[in-house]
Design an enzyme around this catalytic site. Structure first.
Site, mmCIF file in Angstrom:
data_model
loop_
_atom_site.group_PDB
_atom_site.id
_atom_site.type_symbol
_atom_site.label_atom_id
_atom_site.label_comp_id
_atom_site.label_asym_id
_atom_site.label_seq_id
_atom_site.Cartn_x
_atom_site.Cartn_y
_atom_site.Cartn_z
ATOM 1 N N CYS A 2 -2.644 -8.031 -11.493
ATOM 2 C CA CYS A 2 -3.606 -9.111 -11.384
ATOM 3 C C CYS A 2 -2.831 -10.354 -10.986
ATOM 4 C CB CYS A 2 -4.249 -9.352 -12.741
ATOM 5 S SG CYS A 2 -4.924 -7.846 -13.480
ATOM 6 N N ARG A 27 -3.885 -9.977 -5.022
ATOM 7 C CA ARG A 27 -3.317 -9.158 -6.101
ATOM 8 C C ARG A 27 -4.371 -8.343 -6.845
ATOM 9 N NH1 ARG A 27 1.864 -11.167 -7.460
ATOM 10 N NH2 ARG A 27 1.740 -10.129 -9.477
ATOM 11 N N GLU A 459 2.645 7.077 8.294
ATOM 12 C CA GLU A 459 2.284 5.680 8.049
ATOM 13 C C GLU A 459 0.969 5.319 8.754
ATOM 14 O OE1 GLU A 459 2.788 3.372 6.138
ATOM 15 O OE2 GLU A 459 2.182 1.554 7.178
ATOM 16 N N LYS A 463 -2.420 3.837 6.889
ATOM 17 C CA LYS A 463 -3.081 2.595 7.307
ATOM 18 C C LYS A 463 -4.564 2.843 7.534
ATOM 19 C CE LYS A 463 -0.907 0.441 6.558
ATOM 20 N NZ LYS A 463 0.266 0.049 5.875
ATOM 21 N N GLU A 466 -6.547 3.595 4.276
ATOM 22 C CA GLU A 466 -6.536 2.443 3.368
ATOM 23 C C GLU A 466 -7.574 1.389 3.761
ATOM 24 O OE1 GLU A 466 -2.778 0.522 3.786
ATOM 25 O OE2 GLU A 466 -2.846 -0.331 1.784
ATOM 26 N N LYS A 583 -2.449 -5.882 -3.620
ATOM 27 C CA LYS A 583 -1.235 -5.988 -2.809
ATOM 28 C C LYS A 583 0.025 -5.546 -3.543
ATOM 29 C CE LYS A 583 0.976 -7.386 0.909
ATOM 30 N NZ LYS A 583 0.899 -6.448 2.045
HETATM 31 O O1 M6R Z 1 5.384 -4.260 -2.299
HETATM 32 P P1 M6R Z 1 5.773 -2.840 -2.008
HETATM 33 O O2 M6R Z 1 6.290 -2.642 -0.638
HETATM 34 O O3 M6R Z 1 6.703 -2.265 -3.031
HETATM 35 O O4 M6R Z 1 4.420 -2.030 -2.110
HETATM 36 C C1 M6R Z 1 4.409 -0.635 -2.031
HETATM 37 C C2 M6R Z 1 3.023 -0.112 -1.770
HETATM 38 O O5 M6R Z 1 2.168 -0.444 -2.824
HETATM 39 C C3 M6R Z 1 2.435 -0.662 -0.470
HETATM 40 O O6 M6R Z 1 3.250 -0.383 0.622
HETATM 41 C C4 M6R Z 1 1.050 -0.055 -0.209
HETATM 42 O O7 M6R Z 1 1.165 1.305 0.056
HETATM 43 C C5 M6R Z 1 0.377 -0.799 0.941
HETATM 44 N N1 M6R Z 1 -0.944 -1.185 0.563
HETATM 45 C C6 M6R Z 1 0.284 0.023 2.163
HETATM 46 O O8 M6R Z 1 -0.326 -0.644 3.214
#
Ligand code: M6R
Length: 588
Positions: A2, A27, A459, A463, A466, A583
């Site tokens: 959060c 967040r 990847e 994307k 998601e 995020k």
């Molecule tokens: O902040 P981080 O790179 O550690 O985050 C890892 C994943 O939570 C992040 O890459 C997530 O998969 C994204 N939403 C992908 O787009």
């Protein structure tokens, strides 16, 4: 995970907290709330849904001191009752993290007569504060925290105290000093009001009032913590002319590669990292989500450059099944935010095993930078969209340079050419729309490729699913015939990446296998011959600018990001705030 924010100063707190929460909304956006204090009374507005839903209540929130919260639900559904702040007795509390022993504490407090109003783990903190409070807020917070298991950043308002208290363990928290005094989960929420920031140590308790910030260690002894100028890390959280952060950030891919090369190729201590990698018995890359997908690409890059055994690990798995690291090993933890709990924990475990820890991260003041032996900066600037885009290409650039011992400058020069290619891909995104239209008409989308294209496929699939909620998966092209082909019919789309001449023929075999099952095919290629051969036979074919095979990943990444963005819009989804996600995932 959060976002939390607090303010104590001379101005009305409600509007400042509201603006801070809007910046923190990346967040979590399941619910939001604000509590303020005025003349010994606490005023609260909270509700399920986005921060914007609080706007009409702001005028009812009196006072120049307050705390706010934007939630990503972990315990209890996203409704008004579970929204923070949670109040009990003389306290209101906001929390980012997880209280793992909340059920046990709840039972104990219930037995002592406490009545709970929500299903959240966080509410126990307000009750514990009430239980321990004997007129000293900091002491009650110290005693309450001593009962907690898990991770937290907490901000606490007490009716008797003209200010608020904060503390952290395992979750991010920044203090700000300038026009008034603030605390927040991220520097972006300090909202231009703070000229200086400080990251308190784990367990520190800070009392923030309209006249200053006092910081104590976990035993409540006063401690001095250094504040740094905010301008050194000024976040860039503007959408510019773009309708969405995602589009803006895809447009910043090329700039990210250039900035990352300029910074990393000349990074003091890079030679030491290269020589550690050269002498390593094992190189283990860690990450989650997109960062893990970058780690997959890293295996190919570093595996070709060093003798060590190079492997990639999903951080949440590596923590409990460590990859056998020794004092001769190097662990490379990849994380945009540097706050992902799974990655930070796994990185700590690697370090405890004796490995040299390298953090590839976009946030220079994040938790992972505090455990790392060496930080390799991804120079993407603030990434707001939940879907990682520019940070991914920045991570790839860092991994390329780590894989170029003794010739980082040469590799950086090649990467600059790749940046030019990315710009051309992004400028001509008309094919992205055509492929996105095929995606939204499909029951499922499979991304396939060989070699580095297989990593890019994984990847690309993440994307798409998601941001558009279309089912998708990513595979090495050769795997299709070992099971997934059973799913292929006219309602299925395969997006086939072909960028390596040496592997093109084999990939074209996969295309034939799909076409002969009446599946739909979209080809994304840097190879003019492949484009010429396949465009008449497939549903779409996107010819990207030419690039050497080892650099084409940058171009396919940008292309697939655009496809996902367009698909999200066609389906009416908000690409910046996909449902159920947030995020930075600071809980395990
Ligand atoms: O902040 P981080 O790179 O550690 O985050 C890892 C994943 O939570 C992040 O890459 C997530 O998969 C994204 N939403 C992908 O787009």
């Amino acid at each position: 995970m959060c976002g939390i924010v607090g303010y104590a100063g001379r101005d009305r707190a409600a509007e400042i907290l509201f603006e801070g929460l809007k910046k923190l909304e990346y967040r979590g956006y399941d619910s939001a709330g604000i509590s303020t204090r005025d003349r010994g009374e606490i005023f609260t507005a909270k509700r399920g849904g986005r921060v914007e839903g609080l706007r009409l209540s702001l005028k009812e929130l009196k006072g120049t001191v307050g705390i706010g919260h934007t939630r990503w639900a972990t315990h209890g559904e996203a409704n008004d009752a579970n929204a923070h702040p949670h109040a009990f007795g003389r306290f209101a509390v906001v929390h980012n993290g997880i209280i793992e022993n909340h059920a046990e504490l709840r039972a104990e407090l219930r037995a002592a007569g406490h009545v709970f109003a929500s299903q959240t783990d966080s509410e126990v903190v307000a009750h514990l504060l009430d239980f321990y409070y004997e007129g000293d807020l900091a002491d009650a917070l110290r005693l309450a925290c001593a009962r907690l298991k898990g991770c937290w950043a907490l901000a606490v308002l007490c009716a008797d105290f003209d200010g608020f208290a904060v503390t952290r363990r395992g979750s991010s928290l920044i203090l700000g000093r300038g026009e008034g005094f603030m605390a927040a989960s991220d520097i972006c929420a300090l909202g231009g009001r703070s000229a200086f920031y400080c990251v308190p140590e784990e367990g520190d308790i800070a009392l923030v009032t309209p006249s200053g910030i006092e910081i104590f260690d976990a035993e409540l002894s006063p401690v001095g913590r250094a504040f740094s100028p905010v301008r050194d890390v000024e976040p860039d959280s503007d959408k510019g002319d773009c309708p969405h952060y995602m589009l803006r950030e895809i447009g910043q891919n090329a700039r990210t590669v250039r900035a990352t090369c300029a910074s990393v190729a000349r990074l003091p201590g890079l030679k030491e990292v290269h020589s550690r990698l050269g002498a390593a018995d094992r190189i283990a890359l860690l990450g989650c989500g997109t960062a893990y997908n970058a780690a997959l690409a890293g295996v190919r890059l570093l595996g070709g450059a060093y003798d060590a055994c190079v492997t990639a690990h999903i951080a949440s798995e590596a923590r409990f099944d460590p990859p056998g690291l020794t004092a001769r090993s190097v662990c490379i933890a990849v994380s945009q935010s540097g706050e992902t709990a799974d990655t930070v924990m796994a990185a700590r475990a690697a370090r405890e095993a004796g490995a040299y820890l390298v953090a590839v991260t976009n946030v220079g003041y994040s938790a992972i930078t505090r455990v790392a032996d060496k930080v390799i900066p991804v120079c993407a600037g603030t990434e707001i969209c939940v879907a990682a885009t520019k940070s991914y290409v920045g991570q790839l650039a860092c991994l390329h340079i780590l894989a170029s011992p003794g010739r980082a400058d040469v590799r950086a020069a090649q990467l600059l050419k790749a940046a030019d290619g990315i710009e051309r891909v992004v400028a001509d995104g008309s094919r992205a729309l055509e492929i996105a239209r095929l995606c939204v008409r499909s029951r499922a989308v499979f991304f396939i490729g060989r070699g580095a294209d297989a990593d890019a496929a994984v990847e690309g699939s993440l994307k798409l699913k998601e941001v558009s909620y279309i089912f998708s998966d990513g595979y090495p092209a050769g795997e299709l015939k070992h099971g997934t082909l059973a799913l292929v019919d006219e309602s299925v789309l395969a997006i086939v990446l072909i960028t390596d001449e040496g592997l093109a023929e084999k990939c074209e075999n996969a295309v034939e296998q799909i076409l002969s099952r009446r599946g739909r095919v979209a080809v994304v290629t840097t190879l003019a011959d492949v484009h010429r051969r396949l465009s008449p036979r497939t549903d779409a074919a996107w010819l990207l600018p030419p690039a050497p095979a080892h650099l084409s990943h940058f171009l396919t990444a940008a292309a697939l990001q655009l496809v996902a963005y367009r698909a999200a819009l066609l389906r009416g989804c908000d690409p910046d705030k996909p449902r159920n996600l947030a995020k930075s995932v600071t809980v395990e």
